[in-house]
Design a protein around this motif. Structure first.
Motif, PDB file in Angstrom:
ATOM      1  N   ARG A   1       0.794  -1.236   0.000  1.00  0.00           N
ATOM      2  CA  ARG A   1       0.000   0.000   0.000  1.00  0.00           C
ATOM      3  C   ARG A   1       0.823   1.282   0.000  1.00  0.00           C
ATOM      4  O   ARG A   1       0.481   2.249  -0.667  1.00  0.00           O
ATOM      5  N   ASP A   2       1.950   1.283   0.749  1.00  0.00           N
ATOM      6  CA  ASP A   2       2.782   2.502   0.774  1.00  0.00           C
ATOM      7  C   ASP A   2       3.257   2.857  -0.635  1.00  0.00           C
ATOM      8  O   ASP A   2       3.315   4.033  -1.025  1.00  0.00           O
ATOM      9  N   ALA A   3       3.608   1.811  -1.376  1.00  0.00           N
ATOM     10  CA  ALA A   3       4.092   2.026  -2.739  1.00  0.00           C
ATOM     11  C   ALA A   3       2.950   2.485  -3.643  1.00  0.00           C
ATOM     12  O   ALA A   3       3.123   3.375  -4.483  1.00  0.00           O
ATOM     13  N   ALA A   4       1.777   1.909  -3.415  1.00  0.00           N
ATOM     14  CA  ALA A   4       0.619   2.291  -4.233  1.00  0.00           C
ATOM     15  C   ALA A   4       0.293   3.768  -4.005  1.00  0.00           C
ATOM     16  O   ALA A   4      -0.114   4.482  -4.917  1.00  0.00           O
ATOM     17  N   ARG A   5       0.512   4.230  -2.763  1.00  0.00           N
ATOM     18  CA  ARG A   5       0.251   5.649  -2.459  1.00  0.00           C
ATOM     19  C   ARG A   5       1.225   6.541  -3.244  1.00  0.00           C
ATOM     20  O   ARG A   5       0.833   7.551  -3.835  1.00  0.00           O
ATOM     21  N   VAL A   6       2.504   6.138  -3.259  1.00  0.00           N
ATOM     22  CA  VAL A   6       3.494   6.932  -4.015  1.00  0.00           C
ATOM     23  C   VAL A   6       3.135   6.908  -5.511  1.00  0.00           C
ATOM     24  O   VAL A   6       3.192   7.945  -6.188  1.00  0.00           O
ATOM     25  N   ARG A   7       2.746   5.722  -5.969  1.00  0.00           N
ATOM     26  CA  ARG A   7       2.369   5.598  -7.397  1.00  0.00           C
ATOM     27  C   ARG A   7       1.193   6.527  -7.704  1.00  0.00           C
ATOM     28  O   ARG A   7       1.182   7.222  -8.720  1.00  0.00           O
ATOM     29  N   ALA A   8       0.222   6.566  -6.778  1.00  0.00           N
ATOM     30  CA  ALA A   8      -0.958   7.410  -7.005  1.00  0.00           C
ATOM     31  C   ALA A   8      -0.570   8.891  -7.011  1.00  0.00           C
ATOM     32  O   ALA A   8      -1.021   9.669  -7.865  1.00  0.00           O
ATOM     33  N   LEU A   9       0.324   9.281  -6.069  1.00  0.00           N
ATOM     34  CA  LEU A   9       0.763  10.692  -6.017  1.00  0.00           C
ATOM     35  C   LEU A   9       1.500  11.066  -7.305  1.00  0.00           C
ATOM     36  O   LEU A   9       1.307  12.146  -7.874  1.00  0.00           O
ATOM     37  N   MET A  10       2.337  10.131  -7.757  1.00  0.00           N
ATOM     38  CA  MET A  10       3.116  10.392  -8.972  1.00  0.00           C
ATOM     39  C   MET A  10       2.173  10.530 -10.174  1.00  0.00           C
ATOM     40  O   MET A  10       2.348  11.417 -11.019  1.00  0.00           O
ATOM     41  N   ASN A  11       1.157   9.688 -10.203  1.00  0.00           N
ATOM     42  CA  ASN A  11       0.233   9.768 -11.336  1.00  0.00           C
ATOM     43  C   ASN A  11      -0.647  11.008 -11.269  1.00  0.00           C
ATOM     44  O   ASN A  11      -1.032  11.555 -12.303  1.00  0.00           O
ATOM     45  N   GLN A  12      -0.895  11.502 -10.040  1.00  0.00           N
ATOM     46  CA  GLN A  12      -1.628  12.779  -9.934  1.00  0.00           C
ATOM     47  C   GLN A  12      -0.788  13.910 -10.528  1.00  0.00           C
ATOM     48  O   GLN A  12      -1.282  14.782 -11.224  1.00  0.00           O
ATOM     49  N   ALA A  13       0.520  13.869 -10.222  1.00  0.00           N
ATOM     50  CA  ALA A  13       1.423  14.898 -10.775  1.00  0.00           C
ATOM     51  C   ALA A  13       1.429  14.798 -12.296  1.00  0.00           C
ATOM     52  O   ALA A  13       1.392  15.810 -13.012  1.00  0.00           O
ATOM     53  N   ARG A  14       1.449  13.558 -12.802  1.00  0.00           N
ATOM     54  CA  ARG A  14       1.443  13.352 -14.266  1.00  0.00           C
ATOM     55  C   ARG A  14       0.157  13.931 -14.876  1.00  0.00           C
ATOM     56  O   ARG A  14       0.201  14.653 -15.872  1.00  0.00           O
ATOM     57  N   GLU A  15      -0.970  13.627 -14.209  1.00  0.00           N
ATOM     58  CA  GLU A  15      -2.254  14.100 -14.752  1.00  0.00           C
ATOM     59  C   GLU A  15      -2.327  15.617 -14.745  1.00  0.00           C
ATOM     60  O   GLU A  15      -2.771  16.243 -15.701  1.00  0.00           O
ATOM     61  N   GLU A  16      -1.853  16.205 -13.642  1.00  0.00           N
ATOM     62  CA  GLU A  16      -1.912  17.673 -13.523  1.00  0.00           C
ATOM     63  C   GLU A  16      -1.064  18.329 -14.619  1.00  0.00           C
ATOM     64  O   GLU A  16      -1.504  19.273 -15.280  1.00  0.00           O
TER      65      GLU A  16
END
Ligand code: PLP
Length: 381
Positions: A36-51
């Motif tokens: 889960r910790d990694a999934a959170r980082v992945r999600a944050l990174m993908n939010q940055a990508r989307e933005e």
């Protein structure tokens, strides 16, 4: 100390260090790991990508995080060569950064041409069109958005339109454009690149935007197989914060151009021997590059440094002696002239008063250099 070498790198915008520290401390898991910790980082990174993708008007899946604009630019040309497209020809502007021109020279040595330009290196659109019309081979055109050396702006939107008309690919190195100018129409290019440290973000992170796959680094499935190597999420977060700051800035460009123009007028008025490169061409609001009439640029730079102003001789890579600066060839500068080039490049933090102070510093440095040279000639007599 007043810093006027922002085309080399920019200071970090407020909020970047804090965002990065938080990410380094709390989001250090490998984004590809399975918990889960990694999934959170992945999600944050993908939010940055989307933005970032949304602000460029592109699909988030087309935005790949890289370690730099150098890597991103290399990857476009090197991957094309590696993938065995041996019919492709490359057309380049003569003022490309070496991280574009060197891979092209190496991998397309007998299959690339340099595009015709006007005296300031701006692409001649008619000759580009005749090249596109007459070629029976698939074509990749490489034209930067704006020069790191002179700030001269290329007609890249028209290049993108022409390339689309003739079904050619168009790669635009937008490293000096993104963060200073409106990025909206970059989505017209087949691919483009940016580097965070040129717009208030950290070093060691950039983007490649392209709908095509350019796998240049092999050995890992990160970035959907487009770029191997563990992503640097804290740096990506720093880039995202810097990018947000930049997007709030675009409205004051004409005012900033007028500050730079007044500075240039003052310098050109010091002595008729001062020349401004790209004087009559469209240029970035932040850059002025002068050929000074006398004294080596290193002497100018150390004098200005002592007075409290940091400026540069030209591009950082050329100062390190890795290659000849494209502007030296473009303007047919002799060895003596190329050692009399001085570039100043500002950024959003500078005010009209800062430009005025820079003009005063140049005037003072010129006087001091003249005094030094007359006293040294007295001593040598
Ligand atoms: N392209 C241009 C126009 C640049 O000015 C630079 C850096 O000076 C680069 C590419 C390379 O950028 P990076 O430092 O991210 O490798």
């Amino acid at each position: 100390m007043a810093y006027f070498d922002n085309n080399a790198t920019t200071p970090l915008f407020p909020g970047v260090v804090e965002a990065m520290s938080e990410a380094l401390a709390g989001a250090w898991a490998n984004p590809s790991s399975p918990y889960r910790d990694a999934a959170r980082v992945r999600a944050l990174m993908n939010q940055a990508r989307e933005e970032m993708a949304e602000s460029f008007g592109v699909n988030p899946g087309d935005l790949t995080f890289t370690s730099s604009a150098t890597e991103a630019n290399n990857s476009v040309f090197t991957s094309l060569a590696n993938e065995g497209f041996d019919q492709h020809r490359v057309l380049l502007s003569p003022v490309e950064h070496p991280c574009v021109s060197e891979p092209v020279r190496r991998y397309f040595s007998d299959r690339f041409s340099v595009l015709s330009t006007d005296v300031n290196g701006c692409i001649c659109l008619d000759s580009l069109e005749s090249e596109l019309k007459s070629s029976s081979n698939p074509i990749l055109v490489g034209v930067m958005a704006a020069s790191n050396e002179t700030g001269v702006i290329q007609p890249w939107k028209q290049v993108a339109q022409l390339c689309a008309e003739y079904q050619a690919d168009f790669h635009c190195d937008a490293t000096q454009w993104i963060g200073k100018m409106d990025p909206t129409d970059l989505s017209l290019c087949s691919s483009f690149t940016a580097s965070a440290h040129k717009f208030g973000g950290p070093k060691g992170v950039g983007v490649l935007v392209s709908s095509k796959e350019h796998s240049f680094l092999l050995g890992g499935g990160q970035e959907k197989g487009k770029r191997a190597g563990t992503e640097n999420y804290p740096a990506i977060e720093g880039m995202r914060v810097a990018w947000r700051v930049c997007q709030s800035k675009n409205l004051t460009i004409s005012e900033r151009e007028s500050w730079r123009d007044s500075f240039e007028e003052r310098i050109l008025g010091l002595d008729s021997g001062f020349k401004l490169l790209g004087k009559n061409a469209p240029r970035l609001w932040n850059t002025s590059t002068f050929l000074v009439p006398c004294f080596d640029n290193q002497n100018w730079i150390s004098k200005l440094d002592k007075i409290g102003f940091q400026v540069s001789t030209g591009s950082a890579c050329a100062s390190m002696g890795t290659s000849t600066a494209p502007m030296v060839e473009l303007y047919h500068l002799s060895a003596g002239e190329s050692s009399r080039l001085i570039r100043v490049s500002s950024f959003w933090g500078h005010s009209a008063e800062d430009w005025i102070a820079l003009g005063e510093a140049f005037e003072k440095a010129f006087g001091l250099l003249k005094d030094d040279s007359s006293s040294s000639s007295v001593i040598s007599i």
